[in-house]
Write a protein that holds these residues in place. Structure first.
Motif, short mmCIF file in Angstrom:
data_model
loop_
_atom_site.label_atom_id
_atom_site.label_comp_id
_atom_site.label_asym_id
_atom_site.label_seq_id
_atom_site.Cartn_x
_atom_site.Cartn_y
_atom_site.Cartn_z
N ARG A 235 38.52 46.27 46.72
CA ARG A 235 39.81 45.92 46.14
C ARG A 235 40.04 44.41 46.29
NH1 ARG A 235 43.22 50.32 45.28
NH2 ARG A 235 42.28 52.31 45.91
N ASN A 236 40.47 43.81 45.21
CA ASN A 236 40.74 42.38 45.20
C ASN A 236 42.24 42.14 45.07
OD1 ASN A 236 37.92 42.71 43.66
ND2 ASN A 236 37.92 40.81 44.82
N VAL A 237 42.73 41.19 45.87
CA VAL A 237 44.13 40.77 45.75
C VAL A 237 44.18 39.60 44.79
CG1 VAL A 237 46.16 39.92 46.97
CG2 VAL A 237 44.60 41.53 48.10
N ILE A 238 45.06 39.72 43.79
CA ILE A 238 45.20 38.69 42.77
C ILE A 238 46.64 38.17 42.78
CG2 ILE A 238 45.07 38.19 40.30
CD1 ILE A 238 43.07 40.50 40.07
N TYR A 239 46.78 36.86 42.87
CA TYR A 239 48.09 36.23 42.82
C TYR A 239 48.24 35.52 41.48
CZ TYR A 239 47.73 36.87 47.89
OH TYR A 239 47.56 37.40 49.14
N ARG A 240 49.35 35.73 40.84
CA ARG A 240 49.63 35.05 39.57
C ARG A 240 50.52 33.84 39.83
NH1 ARG A 240 51.27 39.99 35.61
NH2 ARG A 240 52.88 40.16 37.20
N ALA A 241 50.03 32.68 39.38
CA ALA A 241 50.78 31.44 39.62
C ALA A 241 50.59 30.53 38.40
CB ALA A 241 50.30 30.77 40.90
N LEU A 263 44.83 33.68 41.03
CA LEU A 263 44.18 33.31 42.29
C LEU A 263 43.57 34.59 42.86
CD1 LEU A 263 47.06 31.06 43.59
CD2 LEU A 263 44.86 30.24 42.75
N VAL A 264 42.24 34.66 42.87
CA VAL A 264 41.55 35.91 43.18
C VAL A 264 40.91 35.84 44.55
CG1 VAL A 264 39.81 37.55 42.39
CG2 VAL A 264 41.10 36.21 40.71
N ASN A 265 41.24 36.80 45.39
CA ASN A 265 40.64 36.90 46.71
C ASN A 265 39.22 37.45 46.57
OD1 ASN A 265 40.46 37.05 49.57
ND2 ASN A 265 40.91 39.24 49.47
N GLY A 266 38.26 36.78 47.18
CA GLY A 266 36.89 37.28 47.17
C GLY A 266 36.06 36.84 45.99
N LEU A 267 36.58 35.95 45.16
CA LEU A 267 35.80 35.43 44.04
C LEU A 267 34.59 34.69 44.58
CD1 LEU A 267 36.35 35.48 40.92
CD2 LEU A 267 37.15 33.13 41.16
N ILE A 268 33.42 34.89 43.97
CA ILE A 268 32.21 34.26 44.51
C ILE A 268 32.00 32.86 43.95
CG2 ILE A 268 31.12 36.50 44.89
CD1 ILE A 268 29.36 35.95 42.43
N TYR A 269 32.85 32.41 43.04
CA TYR A 269 32.80 31.04 42.51
C TYR A 269 34.07 30.29 42.91
CZ TYR A 269 29.43 33.33 39.37
OH TYR A 269 28.39 34.05 38.85
N ASP A 270 34.06 28.96 42.67
CA ASP A 270 35.30 28.20 42.81
C ASP A 270 36.35 28.73 41.85
OD1 ASP A 270 34.04 26.61 44.66
OD2 ASP A 270 33.85 24.86 43.35
N GLY A 271 35.91 29.11 40.68
CA GLY A 271 36.79 29.67 39.67
C GLY A 271 35.99 29.98 38.43
N ILE A 272 36.65 30.55 37.44
CA ILE A 272 36.04 30.86 36.15
C ILE A 272 37.08 30.54 35.09
CG2 ILE A 272 35.06 32.65 34.67
CD1 ILE A 272 34.32 34.19 37.19
N ILE A 273 36.67 29.80 34.04
CA ILE A 273 37.64 29.43 33.02
C ILE A 273 37.07 29.63 31.62
CG2 ILE A 273 38.81 27.78 34.52
CD1 ILE A 273 37.38 25.54 32.99
N PRO A 274 37.94 29.87 30.64
CA PRO A 274 37.50 29.89 29.25
C PRO A 274 37.29 28.45 28.77
CG PRO A 274 39.87 30.18 29.35
CD PRO A 274 39.38 30.14 30.78
N ILE A 275 36.74 28.29 27.57
CA ILE A 275 36.48 26.93 27.08
C ILE A 275 37.19 26.64 25.76
CG2 ILE A 275 34.28 26.77 28.27
CD1 ILE A 275 32.88 27.26 25.62
N ASP A 276 37.91 27.61 25.20
CA ASP A 276 38.52 27.39 23.89
C ASP A 276 39.57 26.27 23.91
OD1 ASP A 276 40.06 29.10 25.50
OD2 ASP A 276 41.05 29.98 23.77
N TRP A 277 40.20 26.04 25.08
CA TRP A 277 41.24 25.01 25.17
C TRP A 277 40.67 23.61 25.11
CZ3 TRP A 277 41.53 21.58 29.39
CH2 TRP A 277 40.68 21.87 30.45
N LEU A 278 39.36 23.48 25.29
CA LEU A 278 38.74 22.15 25.29
C LEU A 278 38.62 21.56 23.89
CD1 LEU A 278 35.92 22.83 27.90
CD2 LEU A 278 37.99 21.47 28.25
N GLY A 279 38.61 22.40 22.88
CA GLY A 279 38.49 21.89 21.51
C GLY A 279 38.12 23.01 20.56
N GLU A 280 38.18 22.70 19.26
CA GLU A 280 37.89 23.71 18.25
C GLU A 280 36.43 23.70 17.83
OE1 GLU A 280 40.81 22.95 15.16
OE2 GLU A 280 42.01 24.61 15.94
#
Length: 294
Positions: A235-241, A263-280
């Motif tokens: 089970r992962n604890v997730i905080y929405r911020a 904000l995910v407890n136990g994530l094995i990376y620094d984070g994970i992000i989509p890329i669509d916001w970077l450009g079209e």
């Protein structure tokens, strides 16, 4: 939102014998309301609709679709890997004679088979087929553009550049990540994941206090305990911020502000992000380890 059974695996099996195209190809894309990108591809000549998933790591077929594909060769070995939230997965591996996208063909490609459903889609198409073939996700025109040396050289002259960290361990794993500044406080390395879904930003909760986010002060509705689809006991604890600012380290002028974050407890990376916001128009060039942004 489509649930990706193995979409957070950063895995690649075997070297591919594919040759970059000499003529630029444009292949239609479908963008779902969830933000997932869908492309048509053929596995051993059998056409299907696949999530184009830069965070998937390994090509995946649903069992229903795999039953239609002739000539899949089961490999003797298996793959043990971990999802981003920490689940261990032991998967069986198969070799496809070919994966065809438009006029581009990747031969002798490894994939796995998933027993569940993917919302009516036939599987995930990962980066494995494109480690030698640069391509552009043209989100404005909804096209996958397979670049040539000439078209790629033109883009390199005009586009902004984000260096990619390409992970390829022993010829078996492949992932792409880039460094981002978060809230002007931390520089973190994030895998780039088109399969995350629209507006889904995840950061390891271990960085919450350093980012100025007090998880204890969040409303109870912003704290979620989620069981894994694969390991119910996990089970992962997730905080929405909210993130104040997110920007590529290489392009400080490109900023995303007031973005919702998990904000995910136990994530094995620094984070994970989509890329669509970077450009079209986003060109992923794995051979040169860069992301080009028009």
């Amino acid at each position: 939102m489509i649930q990706k059974p193995i979409c957070f695996l950063a895995l690649l099996i075997s070297l591919l014998f594919s040759v970059p195209l000499q003529a630029q190809q444009r292949i239609p894309l479908e963008v779902l309301p969830s933000g997932h990108i869908v492309v048509k591809a053929a596995i051993n000549g059998v056409e299907g609709r696949f999530i184009f998933d830069t965070g998937g790591g390994i090509n995946l077929l649903t069992q229903k679709f795999a039953q239609r594909v002739k000539g899949l060769q089961k490999q003797d070995g298996r793959l043990t890997a971990f999802r981003a939230i920490g689940d261990r997965l032991d998967v069986e591996l198969y070799t496809a004679k070919s994966i065809t996208v438009g006029a581009f063909v990747a031969n002798s490609t490894t994939l796995t088979v998933y027993e569940g459903e993917l919302g009516g889609l036939d599987g995930l198409l990962a980066l494995t087929a494109f480690q030698r073939q640069p391509f552009t996700l043209d989100l404005h025109n909804k096209q996958l553009v397979l670049e040539t040396p000439a078209s790629l050289a033109k883009r390199r002259k005009s586009d902004n550049v984000i260096p990619l960290q390409v992970g390829n361990a022993h010829g078996q794993t492949l992932d792409i990540s880039a460094y981002f500044r978060v809230n002007d406080k931390l520089t973190l390395l994030f895998p780039l994941d088109t399969g995350a879904g629209k507006g889904v930003y995840r950061i390891n909760s271990a960085f919450a206090s350093q980012l100025g986010i007090d998880t204890a002060a969040l409303a109870p509705t912003n704290r979620i305990v989620r069981a894994s689809e694969f390991s119910p006991n996990n089970r992962n604890v997730i905080y929405r911020a909210t993130l104040d600012k997110l920007t590529p380290q290489a392009i400080p002028s490109l900023q995303l502000t007031k973005a919702p974050v998990q904000l995910v407890n136990g994530l094995i990376y620094d984070g994970i992000i989509p890329i669509d916001w970077l450009g079209e128009q986003l060109t992923i060039d794995i051979p040169h380890q860069v992301l080009l942004i028009n």
